[in-house]
Scaffold this active site. Sequence first.
Site, mmCIF file in Angstrom:
data_model
loop_
_atom_site.group_PDB
_atom_site.id
_atom_site.type_symbol
_atom_site.label_atom_id
_atom_site.label_comp_id
_atom_site.label_asym_id
_atom_site.label_seq_id
_atom_site.Cartn_x
_atom_site.Cartn_y
_atom_site.Cartn_z
ATOM 1 N N GLU A 118 0.816 -1.228 0.000
ATOM 2 C CA GLU A 118 0.000 0.000 0.000
ATOM 3 C C GLU A 118 0.847 1.274 0.000
ATOM 4 O O GLU A 118 0.696 2.154 0.852
ATOM 5 C CB GLU A 118 -0.993 -0.032 1.187
ATOM 6 C CG GLU A 118 -1.921 -1.241 1.091
ATOM 7 C CD GLU A 118 -2.867 -1.404 2.266
ATOM 8 O OE1 GLU A 118 -2.873 -0.558 3.176
ATOM 9 O OE2 GLU A 118 -3.613 -2.398 2.281
ATOM 10 N N ASN A 133 2.167 -4.944 -3.201
ATOM 11 C CA ASN A 133 0.747 -5.263 -3.069
ATOM 12 C C ASN A 133 -0.029 -3.972 -2.806
ATOM 13 O O ASN A 133 0.448 -3.099 -2.081
ATOM 14 C CB ASN A 133 0.631 -6.206 -1.847
ATOM 15 C CG ASN A 133 -0.713 -6.843 -1.656
ATOM 16 O OD1 ASN A 133 -1.297 -7.373 -2.598
ATOM 17 N ND2 ASN A 133 -1.212 -6.821 -0.427
ATOM 18 N N HIS A 191 -10.302 -5.886 -2.874
ATOM 19 C CA HIS A 191 -11.411 -5.707 -1.928
ATOM 20 C C HIS A 191 -12.502 -4.983 -2.712
ATOM 21 O O HIS A 191 -12.495 -3.758 -2.821
ATOM 22 C CB HIS A 191 -10.961 -4.890 -0.717
ATOM 23 C CG HIS A 191 -9.954 -5.616 0.119
ATOM 24 N ND1 HIS A 191 -10.278 -6.747 0.827
ATOM 25 C CD2 HIS A 191 -8.638 -5.399 0.331
ATOM 26 C CE1 HIS A 191 -9.203 -7.196 1.466
ATOM 27 N NE2 HIS A 191 -8.188 -6.393 1.174
ATOM 28 N N GLU A 201 -6.258 -10.533 -2.010
ATOM 29 C CA GLU A 201 -7.119 -10.350 -0.834
ATOM 30 C C GLU A 201 -8.583 -10.243 -1.242
ATOM 31 O O GLU A 201 -9.332 -9.412 -0.735
ATOM 32 C CB GLU A 201 -6.701 -9.081 -0.051
ATOM 33 C CG GLU A 201 -5.239 -9.076 0.356
ATOM 34 C CD GLU A 201 -4.829 -7.875 1.206
ATOM 35 O OE1 GLU A 201 -5.713 -7.161 1.712
ATOM 36 O OE2 GLU A 201 -3.611 -7.651 1.362
ATOM 37 N N ASP A 214 -12.335 -10.092 -1.714
ATOM 38 C CA ASP A 214 -13.661 -10.211 -1.107
ATOM 39 C C ASP A 214 -14.581 -9.250 -1.861
ATOM 40 O O ASP A 214 -14.121 -8.338 -2.539
ATOM 41 C CB ASP A 214 -13.680 -9.982 0.418
ATOM 42 C CG ASP A 214 -12.942 -8.745 0.896
ATOM 43 O OD1 ASP A 214 -12.842 -7.771 0.118
ATOM 44 O OD2 ASP A 214 -12.474 -8.743 2.049
HETATM 45 O O1 9MR Z 1 -8.023 -8.330 7.835
HETATM 46 C C1 9MR Z 1 -7.113 -7.502 8.552
HETATM 47 C C2 9MR Z 1 -7.757 -7.039 9.848
HETATM 48 O O2 9MR Z 1 -7.950 -8.140 10.709
HETATM 49 C C3 9MR Z 1 -6.884 -5.971 10.498
HETATM 50 O O3 9MR Z 1 -7.566 -5.455 11.613
HETATM 51 C C4 9MR Z 1 -6.590 -4.901 9.490
HETATM 52 C C5 9MR Z 1 -5.732 -3.813 10.108
HETATM 53 O O4 9MR Z 1 -5.330 -2.911 9.145
HETATM 54 O O5 9MR Z 1 -5.935 -5.451 8.382
HETATM 55 C C6 9MR Z 1 -6.755 -6.321 7.688
HETATM 56 O O6 9MR Z 1 -6.121 -6.785 6.534
HETATM 57 C C7 9MR Z 1 -5.729 -5.796 5.597
HETATM 58 C C8 9MR Z 1 -4.467 -6.270 4.928
HETATM 59 O O7 9MR Z 1 -3.500 -6.542 5.893
HETATM 60 C C9 9MR Z 1 -3.969 -5.270 3.934
HETATM 61 N N1 9MR Z 1 -4.986 -4.909 2.971
HETATM 62 C C10 9MR Z 1 -6.276 -4.539 3.541
HETATM 63 C C11 9MR Z 1 -6.769 -5.586 4.495
HETATM 64 C C12 9MR Z 1 -8.150 -5.244 5.016
HETATM 65 O O8 9MR Z 1 -8.094 -4.093 5.798
#
Ligand code: 9MR
Length: 467
Positions: free
Chosen positions: A170, A211, A247, A275, A277
């Site tokens: 990111e 990513n 996402h 990732e 969804d």
């Molecule tokens: O799914 C993850 C969630 O449990 C955490 O609280 C969150 C914190 O930022 O991160 C989520 O996963 C993220 C991933 O690491 C990076 N891309 C976005 C995902 C969804 O927020």
Amino acid sequence: MGRTVRRAAVGLTAGALVLGFPVAVSAQAGEPAEATAETLQASTLRDAAASQGIFVGTAVNDGLLSNSTYSSIASDEFSSVTAENVMKWESIQPSQGNFNFAGGDRLVNFAQANDQQVWGHTLVWHSQLPSWVRDGGMSASQLRQVMNTHITTVMDHYEGDVAYWDVVNEAFNEDGTRRPSVFQTTLGDGYIAEAFRTADAADPNAKLCINDYNIEADNAKSDGMFNLVSSLLNQGVPIDCVGFQSHLILDQVPSTFRSNLERFTNLGLEVVITELDIRVSMPADSAELQRQSQQFASVTSTCLAVEGCVGVTVWGISDRDSWVPDVFPGEGAACLWDDNYQPKPAYTGMLTALGGEPGGGEPEPPTGCSVSYVVNRWNTGSVVEVRITTSTALNGWSVNFTLPAGTITNHWNAQITQSGTTVRAANAAHNANVAAGGSFGFGFQTNSGATYTTPTISLNGANCTTA
Ligand code: 9MR
């Protein structure tokens, strides 16, 4: 350096070989394996994906691995696992020099026990970054040292265990400019090249990815990513892949997804849906869940259609475990399994897009039962012993038949009711459960010495044959 594009062929299980479908390293992208009379189709995402030469992954929540429903789905359905949180900086190096690999090690052990690939997520990211890094006020040379030590220590620990790393996560704003993370503001644009060079030195065999989200379409942000990776390749920076988080929002799968992926693969990079969804406004109705199914299938087919798209990972197993409702109140239902871990239409859509089929097209197990009906009679009475063998497992049973004469005066191993010539026997508490291929028996005595021939006997509504 060996950083070449290839399709990963991981997670090919013995089950797939037994099924004998075309395992086809030769399977062409976008051409599902065809079932014939002799071949059964894959009935899990991982077998189906293996038959297409890609992997299918899920994010794994460390806290849920002890839930057997969750862990069974994770192991049975997926050939790749990504640590949802436990390999992030705040988990793995919460204070300087204090490395905690326990959660990541649990995931690696799980993956190895289940013949799965591990996707490492993530080394350099602005979020879930402990305050000693984020707000530490470090000089450029201090932060460079800290970043490189983190990458090197973590990758050394997992060398040989983690196949792919999200080295940088990111890094972009929505307009394609660099996100002003502490790494960007302290180290400048060059931090990404430096992170990849450090990662390559730490584990030359791991695949190294960058990513991001909202780069699925051809847009300003994906242009920023494209320009960056083009420039890294021109500089000889070791980078293998770009992760498209995906996402997505229902009905907003970008139309330029495929062509956008292809501009990256045309550079010689692998691309991965990392990732996936697809979130829905709650409550989701059945029409929306059907469209969601088509859209999971469409994203999967897009990956299959792009040579160099090596895998699709979904972000979590069930709707109840998803990050979505916490971050987008009123939205949810974004995953393949529902709140009760039942597969949703989206699961079937994705499996079908991979060339699989729920149940694998296997013939239904034979149903049926056979009966032995043994009568001992005398002038004024009979004792009958009934034994039934069932081809399917029973969890409670009910047996119906007719008795041409007499009244049942005594019975055992069943609850028996008689109404005229109709008799119903139901299981007793101790013999409700019968394994497939197993048998159970009950008996009764009557006040009639009439000759009883074996009647038609039904088990749970279906007639049995006479043994
Ligand atoms: O799914 C993850 C969630 O449990 C955490 O609280 C969150 C914190 O930022 O991160 C989520 O996963 C993220 C991933 O690491 C990076 N891309 C976005 C995902 C969804 O927020």
